[in-house]
Design a protein around this motif. Sequence first.
Motif, PDB file in Angstrom:
ATOM      1  N   UNK A 233      85.031 121.479   9.163  1.00 39.22           N
ATOM      2  CA  UNK A 233      86.080 120.475   9.335  1.00 39.22           C
ATOM      3  C   UNK A 233      86.034 119.933  10.762  1.00 39.22           C
ATOM      4  N   UNK A 234      86.458 118.684  10.969  1.00 36.52           N
ATOM      5  CA  UNK A 234      86.321 118.050  12.298  1.00 36.52           C
ATOM      6  C   UNK A 234      87.334 118.567  13.311  1.00 36.52           C
ATOM      7  N   UNK A 235      87.233 119.862  13.614  1.00 35.97           N
ATOM      8  CA  UNK A 235      88.076 120.497  14.618  1.00 35.97           C
ATOM      9  C   UNK A 235      87.202 120.898  15.807  1.00 35.97           C
ATOM     10  N   UNK A 236      87.782 120.907  16.975  1.00 34.67           N
ATOM     11  CA  UNK A 236      87.011 121.234  18.178  1.00 34.67           C
ATOM     12  C   UNK A 236      86.433 122.636  18.122  1.00 34.67           C
ATOM     13  N   UNK A 237      87.201 123.595  17.593  1.00 36.58           N
ATOM     14  CA  UNK A 237      86.700 124.968  17.593  1.00 36.58           C
ATOM     15  C   UNK A 237      85.520 125.143  16.641  1.00 36.58           C
ATOM     16  N   UNK A 238      85.384 124.264  15.667  1.00 40.53           N
ATOM     17  CA  UNK A 238      84.231 124.340  14.758  1.00 40.53           C
ATOM     18  C   UNK A 238      82.951 123.804  15.399  1.00 40.53           C
ATOM     19  N   UNK A 239      83.093 122.933  16.383  1.00 38.03           N
ATOM     20  CA  UNK A 239      81.924 122.318  17.003  1.00 38.03           C
ATOM     21  C   UNK A 239      81.962 122.460  18.528  1.00 38.03           C
ATOM     22  N   UNK A 240      82.313 123.662  18.956  1.00 41.13           N
ATOM     23  CA  UNK A 240      82.350 123.926  20.399  1.00 41.13           C
ATOM     24  C   UNK A 240      80.978 124.319  20.930  1.00 41.13           C
TER      25      UNK A 240
END
Length: 296
Positions: A233-240
């Motif tokens: 999902x487009x959350x910061x913690x998923x793509x940190x």
Amino acid sequence: MRTRQLIWAVVFASVIIPLGCFQRSNQISNQSQTVAVASQSPSPTPTPSPTKSVQAQQINKTWASRFSIRTVSINKNHEGSRGYEISVDCPLIIKARTRGTRRFNRWMLRKIRGYVAQFESLERAAEIHDKRKRLPKVGIDESLEIGYVVYYSDNRLISLRLTHTVMALGQMHPIDYYETINYDLKKGHDLRAATVFRRGYLKAFSSYARRELRNKYDLDDQWSSEMLERGTRPYRHNFKNWNIVPDGLLISFEDYQVGPHAFGQPEMIVPFQQLKRVIHSDSVCALFTREKSARN
């Protein structure tokens, strides 16, 4: 601030909070993170794969680098009611003759020493607590290991990833935590997403990653499918965890993020051409896209 939070998150989890597979899965499903601001962003189409793998694949590649790297290791072993082992490696630039490279070496060494100090401090506190409560000796040796891989470096940038491997009371197995570093040698700090990408970059990352993972891997059972959906999902913690490399953005997923532990921790490269609309024109990434355009 980001580095300090990561220090406490990793070390606190390794000593005070028993981590199990169930907790790690719950962590991934945390919905409280900030959602990416809606904007127009590309929806790239991944390269199809003829067969689907059941095992996560990693990017076993490094790119030609401007600097040579040496390793400074710290190894400690403590025996007591809370026995623990520490084995960490710190990457330093050899022949650091410029202000930027010397500053990077000091910053990196301070960071690694800080992780060791925090781990030891919390272990001592836990041991004092156990002695006061007259608790028996812990049946496992807790541990902190830190390794690294340097993907790329030039006169402006050094791109690397640290892997924190933690074994703590209550865990069934060690768990890896990633920390990606894109250090701007000219500005003297680690790059933040907001300085590299425009609004909507999370949607671009999410769209590409979700399609690529579904296209490449056999994650069709209900549990794995749900984990993949939550973990992309487009959350910061998923793509940190992203690294700038000449071929694009290397994205690393953590244990239990998009599949069960047995599946592993997949990695992928999102080509720069798929991210043109969400890259700031004055960022390091833009330099790569301009160089590619000039060659073509």
